[in-house]
Motif scaffolding. Structure first.
Motif, mmCIF file in Angstrom:
data_model
loop_
_atom_site.group_PDB
_atom_site.id
_atom_site.type_symbol
_atom_site.label_atom_id
_atom_site.label_comp_id
_atom_site.label_asym_id
_atom_site.label_seq_id
_atom_site.Cartn_x
_atom_site.Cartn_y
_atom_site.Cartn_z
ATOM 1 N N GLY A 22 -31.918 -40.021 12.001
ATOM 2 C CA GLY A 22 -31.654 -39.166 13.156
ATOM 3 C C GLY A 22 -32.781 -39.364 14.163
ATOM 4 N N THR A 23 -32.463 -39.342 15.453
ATOM 5 C CA THR A 23 -33.514 -39.658 16.435
ATOM 6 C C THR A 23 -33.797 -38.544 17.430
ATOM 7 O OG1 THR A 23 -32.035 -40.673 18.049
ATOM 8 C CG2 THR A 23 -32.959 -42.122 16.338
ATOM 9 N N TYR A 24 -33.113 -37.419 17.314
ATOM 10 C CA TYR A 24 -33.413 -36.334 18.247
ATOM 11 C C TYR A 24 -34.579 -35.525 17.710
ATOM 12 C CZ TYR A 24 -33.133 -32.309 21.212
ATOM 13 O OH TYR A 24 -33.466 -31.323 22.108
ATOM 14 N N TYR A 52 -29.530 -37.304 24.033
ATOM 15 C CA TYR A 52 -30.907 -37.298 23.485
ATOM 16 C C TYR A 52 -31.872 -37.957 24.467
ATOM 17 C CZ TYR A 52 -28.506 -36.467 18.995
ATOM 18 O OH TYR A 52 -27.716 -35.982 17.971
ATOM 19 N N SER A 139 -17.680 -36.128 16.436
ATOM 20 C CA SER A 139 -18.716 -35.270 15.870
ATOM 21 C C SER A 139 -18.318 -33.833 16.139
ATOM 22 C CB SER A 139 -20.064 -35.606 16.530
ATOM 23 O OG SER A 139 -21.075 -34.762 16.019
ATOM 24 N N ASN A 140 -18.589 -32.989 15.174
ATOM 25 C CA ASN A 140 -18.312 -31.553 15.313
ATOM 26 C C ASN A 140 -16.825 -31.272 15.493
ATOM 27 O OD1 ASN A 140 -21.145 -30.657 15.275
ATOM 28 N ND2 ASN A 140 -21.285 -31.853 17.167
ATOM 29 N N GLN A 161 -19.198 -36.580 12.348
ATOM 30 C CA GLN A 161 -20.575 -36.133 12.104
ATOM 31 C C GLN A 161 -20.638 -34.625 12.307
ATOM 32 O OE1 GLN A 161 -24.776 -36.484 14.378
ATOM 33 N NE2 GLN A 161 -23.922 -38.457 13.808
ATOM 34 N N SER A 188 -28.601 -32.350 10.783
ATOM 35 C CA SER A 188 -29.546 -31.383 10.184
ATOM 36 C C SER A 188 -29.374 -31.372 8.663
ATOM 37 C CB SER A 188 -29.374 -29.983 10.774
ATOM 38 O OG SER A 188 -29.708 -29.973 12.151
ATOM 39 N N ILE A 190 -31.298 -31.674 6.124
ATOM 40 C CA ILE A 190 -32.205 -30.873 5.287
ATOM 41 C C ILE A 190 -32.429 -29.503 5.939
ATOM 42 C CG2 ILE A 190 -33.355 -32.828 4.168
ATOM 43 C CD1 ILE A 190 -35.666 -32.483 6.180
ATOM 44 N N ARG A 192 -33.492 -28.731 8.638
ATOM 45 C CA ARG A 192 -34.808 -28.718 9.316
ATOM 46 C C ARG A 192 -35.898 -28.136 8.439
ATOM 47 N NH1 ARG A 192 -32.213 -27.201 15.282
ATOM 48 N NH2 ARG A 192 -31.089 -29.151 15.456
ATOM 49 N N PHE A 197 -36.530 -25.238 1.365
ATOM 50 C CA PHE A 197 -37.398 -25.938 0.416
ATOM 51 C C PHE A 197 -38.023 -25.004 -0.619
ATOM 52 C CE2 PHE A 197 -38.399 -29.686 3.533
ATOM 53 C CZ PHE A 197 -37.066 -30.059 3.467
ATOM 54 N N GLY A 214 -37.311 -31.993 0.055
ATOM 55 C CA GLY A 214 -36.512 -32.710 1.062
ATOM 56 C C GLY A 214 -35.738 -33.854 0.421
ATOM 57 N N SER A 232 -37.173 -37.950 10.958
ATOM 58 C CA SER A 232 -38.596 -37.745 10.721
ATOM 59 C C SER A 232 -39.378 -38.717 11.580
ATOM 60 C CB SER A 232 -38.972 -37.939 9.244
ATOM 61 O OG SER A 232 -40.376 -37.732 9.127
ATOM 62 N N ASP A 234 -42.592 -39.045 10.808
ATOM 63 C CA ASP A 234 -43.732 -39.306 9.935
ATOM 64 C C ASP A 234 -43.420 -40.471 8.993
ATOM 65 O OD1 ASP A 234 -46.302 -38.110 8.581
ATOM 66 O OD2 ASP A 234 -44.866 -38.559 6.978
HETATM 67 N N1 LIG Z 1 -23.912 -34.380 16.302
HETATM 68 C C1 LIG Z 1 -24.628 -33.324 16.615
HETATM 69 O O1 LIG Z 1 -24.158 -32.397 17.298
HETATM 70 C C2 LIG Z 1 -26.048 -33.234 16.140
HETATM 71 C C3 LIG Z 1 -26.739 -32.003 16.214
HETATM 72 C C4 LIG Z 1 -28.057 -31.978 15.734
HETATM 73 C C5 LIG Z 1 -28.633 -33.128 15.191
HETATM 74 N N2 LIG Z 1 -27.929 -34.314 15.150
HETATM 75 C C6 LIG Z 1 -28.498 -35.543 14.552
HETATM 76 O O2 LIG Z 1 -28.960 -35.259 13.260
HETATM 77 C C7 LIG Z 1 -30.328 -35.637 13.150
HETATM 78 C C8 LIG Z 1 -31.075 -34.788 12.157
HETATM 79 O O3 LIG Z 1 -30.956 -33.411 12.448
HETATM 80 P P1 LIG Z 1 -32.208 -32.475 12.753
HETATM 81 O O4 LIG Z 1 -33.299 -33.268 13.331
HETATM 82 O O5 LIG Z 1 -31.667 -31.298 13.476
HETATM 83 O O6 LIG Z 1 -32.627 -31.895 11.333
HETATM 84 P P2 LIG Z 1 -33.189 -32.464 9.953
HETATM 85 O O7 LIG Z 1 -33.121 -33.924 9.884
HETATM 86 O O8 LIG Z 1 -32.510 -31.652 8.891
HETATM 87 O O9 LIG Z 1 -34.712 -31.985 9.978
HETATM 88 C C9 LIG Z 1 -35.674 -32.595 10.782
HETATM 89 C C10 LIG Z 1 -36.994 -31.817 10.608
HETATM 90 O O10 LIG Z 1 -37.425 -31.863 9.248
HETATM 91 C C11 LIG Z 1 -38.719 -32.513 9.135
HETATM 92 N N3 LIG Z 1 -38.614 -33.407 7.958
HETATM 93 C C12 LIG Z 1 -37.939 -34.583 7.874
HETATM 94 N N4 LIG Z 1 -38.009 -35.071 6.612
HETATM 95 C C13 LIG Z 1 -38.730 -34.175 5.887
HETATM 96 C C14 LIG Z 1 -39.138 -34.119 4.523
HETATM 97 N N5 LIG Z 1 -38.820 -35.069 3.655
HETATM 98 N N6 LIG Z 1 -39.863 -33.038 4.127
HETATM 99 C C15 LIG Z 1 -40.206 -32.051 5.001
HETATM 100 N N7 LIG Z 1 -39.846 -32.054 6.297
HETATM 101 C C16 LIG Z 1 -39.120 -33.104 6.746
HETATM 102 C C17 LIG Z 1 -38.911 -33.257 10.438
HETATM 103 O O11 LIG Z 1 -40.275 -33.253 10.806
HETATM 104 P P3 LIG Z 1 -41.138 -34.630 10.906
HETATM 105 O O12 LIG Z 1 -40.528 -35.442 12.019
HETATM 106 O O13 LIG Z 1 -42.501 -34.137 11.224
HETATM 107 O O14 LIG Z 1 -41.040 -35.307 9.562
HETATM 108 C C18 LIG Z 1 -38.120 -32.398 11.429
HETATM 109 O O15 LIG Z 1 -38.897 -31.306 11.877
HETATM 110 C C19 LIG Z 1 -30.850 -35.535 14.590
HETATM 111 O O16 LIG Z 1 -32.062 -36.237 14.764
HETATM 112 C C20 LIG Z 1 -29.676 -36.119 15.331
HETATM 113 O O17 LIG Z 1 -29.705 -37.548 15.237
HETATM 114 C C21 LIG Z 1 -26.645 -34.352 15.610
#
Ligand SMILES: NC(=O)c1ccc[n+]([C@@H]2O[C@H](COP(=O)([O-])OP(=O)(O)OC[C@H]3O[C@@H](n4cnc5c(N)ncnc54)[C@H](OP(=O)(O)O)[C@@H]3O)[C@@H](O)[C@H]2O)c1
Length: 278
Positions: A22-24, A52, A139-140, A161, A188, A190, A192, A197, A214, A232, A234
């Motif tokens: 994921g890149t947002y 994004y 998506s959605n 998605q 999302s 995990i 976020r 956790f 995670g 992520s 990191d």
């Molecule tokens: N289609 C849609 O409408 C829609 C909506 C929302 C999101 N998305 C897509 O889904 C992707 C992911 O969703 P998201 O970014 O909302 O949530 P996510 O991937 O569930 O969580 C990301 C958060 O968790 C942290 N993280 C990542 N891996 C971890 C680990 N192993 N342990 C602890 N913390 C961890 C990241 O911080 P660090 O970067 O510091 O690791 C970041 O703050 C987005 O980037 C986007 O591409 C799509």
């Protein structure tokens, strides 16, 4: 690190990585560096979106990685404001990313009150026919949104998605996608992080397999047959998240994590029947 792959339900000769990136909200030079480190770690699927505002950064990371174009699946999404110009939107993405073809494009949200998502689907079909995109999806989408575009055009999305994590396991939507030969991707995945956790079902699975919470949640995603797209920035967490694709949870562990589902499990109340994003 090599990632396990899975055949695409709609095209079994095509293999997709079990986990994507994921890149947002990765943007700017830090965003490029984060995406490049993910590609170096082994990610071969990158999820972006026009909204994004980082398609250019994805393209730069790809170029800097030196990886052959065909080795990395690039996915983007058409925003609500472009539903009536979806084919043109794909052309703009190709210009911005300096690509000849994008691997997949999704309709980002159905935005039902505007009632233009069928037009967007027709535009994506045209983009595919013109060779601008290889696979088209959504998506959605709820079941009724899916069935409307499938019935009207005879074309089934390759993927849907959706928000999917242990607080929102989406059992019915996953089953509906699967019955239609649609891959479910998880946003999302995990949730976020945060409270999730600390859940005993998650910490127990993590301890049993010597992995982080995670990773346990991402292993759960893969066990369900969904394709998670964790973000992520990191490098260590990027590697950990990818490695989770190779962890096999027991059925009891999967069931215990699924039992965390709640009726109001959405992270920010974004029910696609009401939530609008342009
Ligand atoms: N289609 C849609 O409408 C829609 C909506 C929302 C999101 N998305 C897509 O889904 C992707 C992911 O969703 P998201 O970014 O909302 O949530 P996510 O991937 O569930 O969580 C990301 C958060 O968790 C942290 N993280 C990542 N891996 C971890 C680990 N192993 N342990 C602890 N913390 C961890 C990241 O911080 P660090 O970067 O510091 O690791 C970041 O703050 C987005 O980037 C986007 O591409 C799509």
């Amino acid at each position: 690190m090599s990632i396990p792959t899975r055949p695409l339900p709609s095209a079994p000769d095509v293999e997709l990585p079990a986990i994507g990136l994921g890149t947002y909200p990765l943007r700017g030079s830090d965003g490029v560096a984060a995406m490049r480190s993910a590609l170096e770690a082994g990610y071969r699927f990158v999820d972006t979106a026009v909204n994004y505002r980082n398609e250019r950064e994805v393209a730069e990371a790809l170029q800097q990685s030196g990886l052959p174009r065909e080795d990395v699946w690039v996915q983007t999404k058409v925003p609500g404001r472009d539903h009536r110009g979806a084919r043109r939107c794909v052309e703009t993405t190709l210009q911005v990313m300096d690509l000849e073809v994008v691997d997949s494009v999704l309709i980002h949200w159905p935005n039902p009150s505007r009632d233009e998502y069928l037009a967007a689907w027709e535009g994506l079909i045209e983009a595919r026919e013109r060779g601008l995109v290889r696979h088209i999806g959504v998506s959605n989408f709820h079941v009724h949104h899916l069935d409307r575009i499938i019935e009207a055009t005879g074309v089934t999305p390759f993927a849907n998605q959706i928000e999917l994590h242990p607080y929102l396991p989406q059992e019915e939507m996953r089953a509906a996608d699967s019955e239609r030969g649609i891959l479910t991707q998880s946003w999302s995945p995990i949730a976020r992080g945060g409270d999730l956790f600390e859940e005993p079902a998650v910490t127990a699975a993590a301890e049993a397999h010597g992995i982080s919470p995670g990773q346990a949640v991402l292993a759960w995603q893969v066990s369900l047959g969904a394709m998670p797209l964790p973000k992520s920035a990191d490098p260590q967490r990027q590697r950990d998240n990818l490695a989770a694709a190779s962890v096999a949870l027991t059925e009891a562990e999967v069931d215990a994590i699924s039992a965390l589902g709640r009726p109001d499990g959405r992270l920010f109340d974004a029910d696609p029947d009401h939530h609008e994003e342009l």
